[in-house]
Motif scaffolding. Structure first.
Motif, PDB file in Angstrom:
ATOM      1  N   UNK A 234      -2.167  -1.058 -10.971  1.00  0.00           N
ATOM      2  CA  UNK A 234      -2.454  -1.962 -12.093  1.00  0.00           C
ATOM      3  C   UNK A 234      -1.435  -3.096 -12.186  1.00  0.00           C
ATOM      4  N   UNK A 235      -0.301  -2.953 -11.494  1.00  0.00           N
ATOM      5  CA  UNK A 235       0.693  -4.020 -11.465  1.00  0.00           C
ATOM      6  C   UNK A 235       0.358  -5.067 -10.412  1.00  0.00           C
TER       7      UNK A 235
ATOM      8  N   UNK B 202       0.838  -1.204   0.000  1.00  0.00           N
ATOM      9  CA  UNK B 202       0.000   0.000   0.000  1.00  0.00           C
ATOM     10  C   UNK B 202       0.873   1.253   0.000  1.00  0.00           C
ATOM     11  N   UNK B 203       1.923   1.262   0.816  1.00  0.00           N
ATOM     12  CA  UNK B 203       2.822   2.416   0.858  1.00  0.00           C
ATOM     13  C   UNK B 203       3.543   2.597  -0.470  1.00  0.00           C
ATOM     14  N   UNK B 204       3.935   1.488  -1.105  1.00  0.00           N
ATOM     15  CA  UNK B 204       4.604   1.586  -2.396  1.00  0.00           C
ATOM     16  C   UNK B 204       3.666   2.127  -3.467  1.00  0.00           C
ATOM     17  N   UNK B 205       2.402   1.720  -3.424  1.00  0.00           N
ATOM     18  CA  UNK B 205       1.424   2.235  -4.384  1.00  0.00           C
ATOM     19  C   UNK B 205       1.182   3.716  -4.129  1.00  0.00           C
ATOM     20  N   UNK B 206       0.955   4.095  -2.862  1.00  0.00           N
ATOM     21  CA  UNK B 206       0.714   5.497  -2.521  1.00  0.00           C
ATOM     22  C   UNK B 206       1.904   6.379  -2.859  1.00  0.00           C
ATOM     23  N   UNK B 207       3.107   5.857  -2.693  1.00  0.00           N
ATOM     24  CA  UNK B 207       4.319   6.621  -2.979  1.00  0.00           C
ATOM     25  C   UNK B 207       4.725   6.615  -4.439  1.00  0.00           C
ATOM     26  N   UNK B 208       4.028   5.843  -5.259  1.00  0.00           N
ATOM     27  CA  UNK B 208       4.326   5.800  -6.691  1.00  0.00           C
ATOM     28  C   UNK B 208       5.430   4.837  -7.085  1.00  0.00           C
ATOM     29  N   UNK B 209       5.946   4.053  -6.137  1.00  0.00           N
ATOM     30  CA  UNK B 209       7.003   3.101  -6.462  1.00  0.00           C
ATOM     31  C   UNK B 209       6.488   1.979  -7.367  1.00  0.00           C
TER      32      UNK B 209
END
Length: 90
Positions: free
Chosen positions: A82-83, A71-78
């Motif tokens: 869709x991946x 969730x943090x990686x998605x929120x941070x754009x990492x």
């Protein structure tokens, strides 16, 4: 004038679904300390390492922490959502 949509063949539909459905497969590895505590680690996500009194507790904690990290990686754009349409724990 009406537009028509060509029927999707089985192969074309399968290709579309496979392109849409992306499964991120994660592994939970277990070990046991000398004092009896269980360690669970998700090697694909650095830092996801937890302890539990039982193997099941360690697995639950590792799963929860893995979702938090994702969730943090998605929120941070990492990574992009869709991946990670599906997360599979092996």
């Amino acid at each position: 004038m009406t537009s028509t949509c060509p029927a999707l063949t089985g192969a074309l539909l399968l290709a579309i679904l496979q392109a849409w459905e992306v499964c991120m497969e994660l592994t939970i590895e277990f070990d046991r300390e000398d004092d009896g505590r269980w360690i669970a680690e998700v090697p694909e996500l650095p830092g996801v390492l937890v302890y539990g009194v039982t193997r099941e507790e360690a697995e639950d904690r590792a799963t929860a922490l893995a979702f938090r990290v994702l969730a943090e990686q998605i929120e941070g754009g990492a990574i992009h959502s869709r991946q990670t349409k599906t997360v599979c724990f092996a």
